[in-house]
Design a protein around this motif. Sequence first.
Motif, PDB file in Angstrom:
ATOM      1  N   PRO A 180       0.835  -1.207   0.000  1.00  0.00           N
ATOM      2  CA  PRO A 180       0.000   0.000   0.000  1.00  0.00           C
ATOM      3  C   PRO A 180       0.867   1.254   0.000  1.00  0.00           C
ATOM      4  N   ARG A 181       0.365   2.286  -0.633  1.00  0.00           N
ATOM      5  CA  ARG A 181       1.087   3.561  -0.624  1.00  0.00           C
ATOM      6  C   ARG A 181       0.086   4.687  -0.846  1.00  0.00           C
ATOM      7  N   LEU A 182       0.538   5.879  -0.521  1.00  0.00           N
ATOM      8  CA  LEU A 182      -0.262   7.059  -0.837  1.00  0.00           C
ATOM      9  C   LEU A 182       0.129   7.535  -2.222  1.00  0.00           C
ATOM     10  N   ALA A 183      -0.886   7.868  -3.024  1.00  0.00           N
ATOM     11  CA  ALA A 183      -0.590   8.360  -4.374  1.00  0.00           C
ATOM     12  C   ALA A 183      -1.401   9.619  -4.622  1.00  0.00           C
ATOM     13  N   GLU A 184      -0.858  10.465  -5.483  1.00  0.00           N
ATOM     14  CA  GLU A 184      -1.623  11.632  -5.921  1.00  0.00           C
ATOM     15  C   GLU A 184      -2.656  11.165  -6.931  1.00  0.00           C
ATOM     16  N   HIS A 185      -3.860  11.727  -6.860  1.00  0.00           N
ATOM     17  CA  HIS A 185      -4.923  11.338  -7.782  1.00  0.00           C
ATOM     18  C   HIS A 185      -5.399  12.594  -8.504  1.00  0.00           C
ATOM     19  N   PRO A 186      -5.654  12.516  -9.794  1.00  0.00           N
ATOM     20  CA  PRO A 186      -6.025  13.746 -10.541  1.00  0.00           C
ATOM     21  C   PRO A 186      -7.303  14.407 -10.026  1.00  0.00           C
TER      22      PRO A 186
END
Lengths: 483, 483
Positions: A124-130
Amino acid sequence: MTAPTDQHDSADLNRDRDLQAALRRLDETEQAARDRLFEFLRIESISTDPAYHHHCLEAAEWSAAQLRDIGFEASVRPTEGKPMVLAHWRPTDGEPKPHVLFYGHYDVQPADPLEEWDTPPFEPRLAEHPVHDEVITARGASDDKGQVMTFIEACRAYIETSGSLPVAVTVLLEGEEESASPSLGPFLAEAGDELKADIALVCDTNQWDGGTPAVTAFLRGLAFSEVTITGPARDLHSGLYGGPVRNPIEVLCGMLGELRAPNGRIAIPGFYDGVSEPSQEQRDEWQSLGFDEAGFLAEIGLVEPAGEDGYSLLEQLWARPTVEINGIHGGYTGVGTKTVIPSQASAKISFRLVPGQDPQQVITGFHQFIDQRLPRDARAHFNGEGGAPAVGFDMSSAPFQAAAQALQDEWDIAPVRLGCGASIPIVESFRNALGMDALLIGFALPDDRIHAPNEKYNLKSFVKGTRSWARILSAFAGMSDDA
Amino acid sequence: MTAPTDQHDSADLNRDRDLQAALRRLDETEQAARDRLFEFLRIESISTDPAYHHHCLEAAEWSAAQLRDIGFEASVRPTEGKPMVLAHWRPTDGEPKPHVLFYGHYDVQPADPLEEWDTPPFEPRLAEHPVHDEVITARGASDDKGQVMTFIEACRAYIETSGSLPVAVTVLLEGEEESASPSLGPFLAEAGDELKADIALVCDTNQWDGGTPAVTAFLRGLAFSEVTITGPARDLHSGLYGGPVRNPIEVLCGMLGELRAPNGRIAIPGFYDGVSEPSQEQRDEWQSLGFDEAGFLAEIGLVEPAGEDGYSLLEQLWARPTVEINGIHGGYTGVGTKTVIPSQASAKISFRLVPGQDPQQVITGFHQFIDQRLPRDARAHFNGEGGAPAVGFDMSSAPFQAAAQALQDEWDIAPVRLGCGASIPIVESFRNALGMDALLIGFALPDDRIHAPNEKYNLKSFVKGTRSWARILSAFAGMSDDA
């Protein structure tokens, strides 16, 4: 329970103080909560693949340990399949409190096709989402580990600040939700007394959009049947018999082609008996959502809504019954040609029902529909039948109203009362096995890609989900004071 | 060819003398002929199963040896699959004679289920039959080894008595008739010059009943197509999408349910263009056969003829076109339920055609039929298309008339002019590849159980079949004299 006004006021004040403390705690410990969720997400608890059985056991033990850690009496209960996690928090102050049963599941869908994931599904990771700023990506982030943890973290914050929960809580976590829940029925039958609460809280559904919460208030029911039309006693050569022999595929197609009138109404006798129109208020509410029909259809390659004339797309999905041919089969279906007149043809039919429809009556009407159209020398046989009625929650009930207010307090906007076109089996199970209503509140979004590569859960859904549950638990306690 | 009357009379007398000698020879050597057929039937020449490949080679060599033994120039010609047996008997007297090409096949169907045979399938024997007196039982007795040997035995008797045949004869025996004849096309292309004759004699069809011969005079043609209807871009959950989304199975059923009007007429634009009504004479002849419609239907478990109003069952089978849905498939067809709205549904359609119909025009009409009914958001795709026109033989032609008279001479009753609802690919191949018409004369019966356990061939069919061919060969020679 009747209480003098000053005690009432004081209880209200105490309850609000405890809630504010819990909310502060949630804000302060957000990173730790996220770390715990990530731990959970790293467990590859795929229930559909026997190779992952020990990971499922690990996920069950991990969740039980979490609950034990914050003061629940938690156990991992064996079943014929994956174990159930069952945990209780019982009030220590002796005061009678409402009792809620929280339901979620610790199992996840398989992750394949692996090559379509941008990052490994169990890292799991944090990602930027548009669209949604930060999102948590991992298999199970939205379905359902992230949602389970919104509730457990709310309980943790409460207990860590007030030493107590405002209501009595039982937690049931299943490990076979993604594989049709074969052990759930037997377990409900066996452990029913332990599970019975005033209301079930099911956290496996969507909010309306990233900023708007929702309560799912309508679930369509289901009725299903498989019809087989038999004509000649055996498969025939279509050259030697074609013409004077009635072809069962043609008979079946002729019948099924008449299931729906040109205006989209279903032509089965008595099908609409007991069906109410959605209220004008409800229609207006849904209308005001500004649902993007074109976008919904474009995503599945379509341009215009079909179905029943005079109803919007959402009304059709949430408040109108339908019939679907789910499968059809007859004759030769391999490569190339085979000039056969088959002896039989069959179709699987299902109906989505709304409140007021009786599944058995719908099936009986379907039999009549077929029998009325059956030519001589053709027989109809039905099997594989069953169903469950639709569920329409009473939106004026105290728990519904309390939860709606709590959600509005957290999100600064009233929750949308959603329908769900599909049945949610756990709701029926709780109704049938335990005589218990459910509230369906979840923070997932339609674009969470559940069951698909790159599943995600909005960080905002997680954070505000934990806060929402804290508020709902508090509101339930208040509801009890007001009762 | 013109000949003075006295020579003509003398030729007639000689021809009749030779025929009578051949017929006597057939009667005297019946037991030996039967022994040869039994030898042939003992060879397990199953072409569909590679395990029997060497038996097929053995059957090819055996037949070539038979033909060589009686004076044919015979060879076993390799193909990509099973070999062809090709043999020629060329007149030695230098007189121009009509040239016939005899066609049959040495391969047989598999024998399973073996447990349903009363005696082993490759141990031929004579058995008493409740209707037909003595019958020869074995796999291939009727289809087609028994029929092949009626012709070869007629040639043998002729050559053994007169030292000659009355016409030039080429024999072509195929070894892949039961496995769709993949090598036939290439072989016809390659060896066409060697095969071209005045007419082909195909011995793989039925007589009318045990006492009545037949010539098959009508063969329905075939056109076929597979239509796929595509709706949504992917399979959908019928709960979450059911109602406003058009279900491609329902679209397909609706269309196919309209293929036939209530009176049985086919609703495809232009379908009946060029179709003629059967002549009143032909209708009367078929009417006079006293065909047992009820018995025909009872055998396949049915009670009443369906299809086109105003036509008898035989007229429908032999002289009217039809459409059949040979297969349909869409959605979930496994065990139990799956509430899916599939993206696609497809059906295999075939048409039986009569003379005057153009397969390509029928397929074009079918496309129009589908396209006219296609709702928005559904697409139709067609593939796997092809066909062949119907064949209607010219019953006033000299070979037809000669063969009919020869059959009447042998059986004491005029042959029935049968139709065949199915196409017979070899007839089309001879027409298309060699520009050659065929006469379809056979002595099998509908109750011969071809392709099934306990296949049989009436002893009477075999014996009178050999005599019939002797008479037909003689009649063809006479036809030439008269020409």
